[in-house]
Design a protein around this motif. Structure first.
Motif, short mmCIF file in Angstrom:
data_model
loop_
_atom_site.label_atom_id
_atom_site.label_comp_id
_atom_site.label_asym_id
_atom_site.label_seq_id
_atom_site.Cartn_x
_atom_site.Cartn_y
_atom_site.Cartn_z
N VAL A 24 0.84 -1.21 0.00
CA VAL A 24 0.00 0.00 0.00
C VAL A 24 0.87 1.25 0.00
O VAL A 24 0.63 2.19 -0.76
CB VAL A 24 -0.97 -0.01 1.21
CG1 VAL A 24 -1.62 1.36 1.40
CG2 VAL A 24 -2.02 -1.09 1.05
N PHE A 25 1.92 1.28 0.83
CA PHE A 25 2.82 2.43 0.85
C PHE A 25 3.58 2.57 -0.46
O PHE A 25 3.86 3.68 -0.90
CB PHE A 25 3.79 2.35 2.03
CG PHE A 25 3.23 2.88 3.31
CD1 PHE A 25 3.13 4.24 3.53
CD2 PHE A 25 2.79 2.02 4.29
CE1 PHE A 25 2.61 4.74 4.71
CE2 PHE A 25 2.27 2.50 5.47
CZ PHE A 25 2.17 3.87 5.69
N LEU A 26 3.89 1.45 -1.11
CA LEU A 26 4.57 1.51 -2.40
C LEU A 26 3.65 2.12 -3.45
O LEU A 26 4.08 2.95 -4.27
CB LEU A 26 5.01 0.10 -2.82
CG LEU A 26 5.91 0.01 -4.03
CD1 LEU A 26 7.23 0.73 -3.77
CD2 LEU A 26 6.17 -1.44 -4.39
N ILE A 27 2.38 1.72 -3.42
CA ILE A 27 1.39 2.28 -4.36
C ILE A 27 1.22 3.77 -4.12
O ILE A 27 1.04 4.55 -5.06
CB ILE A 27 0.06 1.52 -4.25
CG1 ILE A 27 0.22 0.10 -4.78
CG2 ILE A 27 -1.07 2.25 -4.99
CD1 ILE A 27 -0.96 -0.80 -4.52
N THR A 32 10.29 4.87 0.95
CA THR A 32 11.08 4.67 2.17
C THR A 32 10.25 3.93 3.22
O THR A 32 10.72 2.97 3.83
CB THR A 32 11.56 6.03 2.73
OG1 THR A 32 12.29 6.71 1.71
CG2 THR A 32 12.46 5.81 3.93
N ALA A 33 9.03 4.37 3.44
CA ALA A 33 8.15 3.71 4.41
C ALA A 33 7.87 2.27 3.98
O ALA A 33 7.85 1.35 4.81
CB ALA A 33 6.85 4.48 4.56
N VAL A 36 10.97 0.12 4.73
CA VAL A 36 11.12 -0.10 6.17
C VAL A 36 10.12 -1.16 6.65
O VAL A 36 10.48 -2.09 7.38
CB VAL A 36 10.95 1.23 6.95
CG1 VAL A 36 10.81 0.97 8.44
CG2 VAL A 36 12.11 2.16 6.67
N ILE A 37 8.88 -1.04 6.21
CA ILE A 37 7.85 -2.01 6.63
C ILE A 37 8.16 -3.39 6.05
O ILE A 37 8.01 -4.40 6.74
CB ILE A 37 6.45 -1.51 6.21
CG1 ILE A 37 6.09 -0.25 7.01
CG2 ILE A 37 5.40 -2.60 6.44
CD1 ILE A 37 4.84 0.44 6.55
N ALA A 38 8.60 -3.44 4.80
CA ALA A 38 8.97 -4.73 4.19
C ALA A 38 10.15 -5.36 4.94
O ALA A 38 10.16 -6.57 5.19
CB ALA A 38 9.32 -4.54 2.72
N PHE A 39 11.14 -4.52 5.32
CA PHE A 39 12.27 -5.03 6.09
C PHE A 39 11.80 -5.63 7.41
O PHE A 39 12.20 -6.74 7.78
CB PHE A 39 13.28 -3.90 6.35
CG PHE A 39 14.35 -4.31 7.33
CD1 PHE A 39 15.40 -5.12 6.93
CD2 PHE A 39 14.30 -3.88 8.66
CE1 PHE A 39 16.39 -5.50 7.84
CE2 PHE A 39 15.27 -4.26 9.56
CZ PHE A 39 16.32 -5.06 9.15
N PHE A 40 10.94 -4.91 8.14
CA PHE A 40 10.45 -5.42 9.42
C PHE A 40 9.55 -6.64 9.25
O PHE A 40 9.53 -7.52 10.12
CB PHE A 40 9.74 -4.32 10.21
CG PHE A 40 10.70 -3.43 10.93
CD1 PHE A 40 11.46 -3.90 11.99
CD2 PHE A 40 10.86 -2.12 10.52
CE1 PHE A 40 12.36 -3.08 12.64
CE2 PHE A 40 11.76 -1.29 11.16
CZ PHE A 40 12.52 -1.76 12.22
#
Length: 167
Positions: A24-27, A32-33, A36-40
């Motif tokens: 959703v943040f990518l869309i 950056t967000a 970070v969320i994908a990393f976590f």
């Protein structure tokens, strides 16, 4: 409603929820967000899929309690009921009852049978939750206990429990 929330907070579900949030943040062009969320989310997956954390938690609990010792007060008086909570069963009907039980549940059942063998006036109470399959969990568990040497007179069943508190 409770089943819905229990699915949402399952560890693997949390991984997918975080990944969905990252998409959703990518869309929304917030790279950056999203990263970070994908990393976590992948860090979370690594934590829940290794045995280190669960082993650490279980070891702490196992060391907190000593093994059950059989006090003499339990023998010869009122009946003692040994509750063996349900733990799921696999559907292949070609297998015998013992082979259909998951290893975690089989260890609970064998411990209940061991305690039953020590306490003369005991009964084993088996239970099983509601299932979408045609498998009757308490019946299968009863058959497994009988194959371990427990007499059918020493077994009682609780049918249709939806969760542990109902059991």
């Amino acid at each position: 409603m409770r089943d819905f929330f229990s699915v949402i907070i399952m560890p693997f579900s949390i991984f997918w929820e975080l990944m969905l949030l990252a998409v959703v943040f990518l869309i929304l062009k917030r790279k950056t967000a999203s990263r970070v969320i994908a990393f976590f989310s992948f860090l979370w997956l690594a934590i829940i899929s290794t045995c280190f954390i669960p082993d650490l938690l279980v070891e702490k609990l196992e060391n907190k309690y000593s093994p059950l010792k059989m006090p003499n007060e339990l023998t010869g008086r009122k009946p003692v009921f040994i509750m063996v909570l349900g733990g799921g069963i696999s559907n292949p009907t070609k297998l015998i009852s013992l082979d259909r039980l998951p290893a975690s549940f089989l260890s609970r059942l064998t411990e209940g049978v061991r305690i039953h063998g020590v306490i003369s006036n005991s009964k084993i109470v088996v239970s099983g939750g509601r299932s979408v399959s045609s498998v009757d969990h308490p019946d299968e568990i009863t058959r497994a206990a009988i194959s371990l040497g427990v007499s059918s007179a020493s077994l009682e069943e609780i049918n249709g429990a939806g969760n542990m508190s109902e059991e």
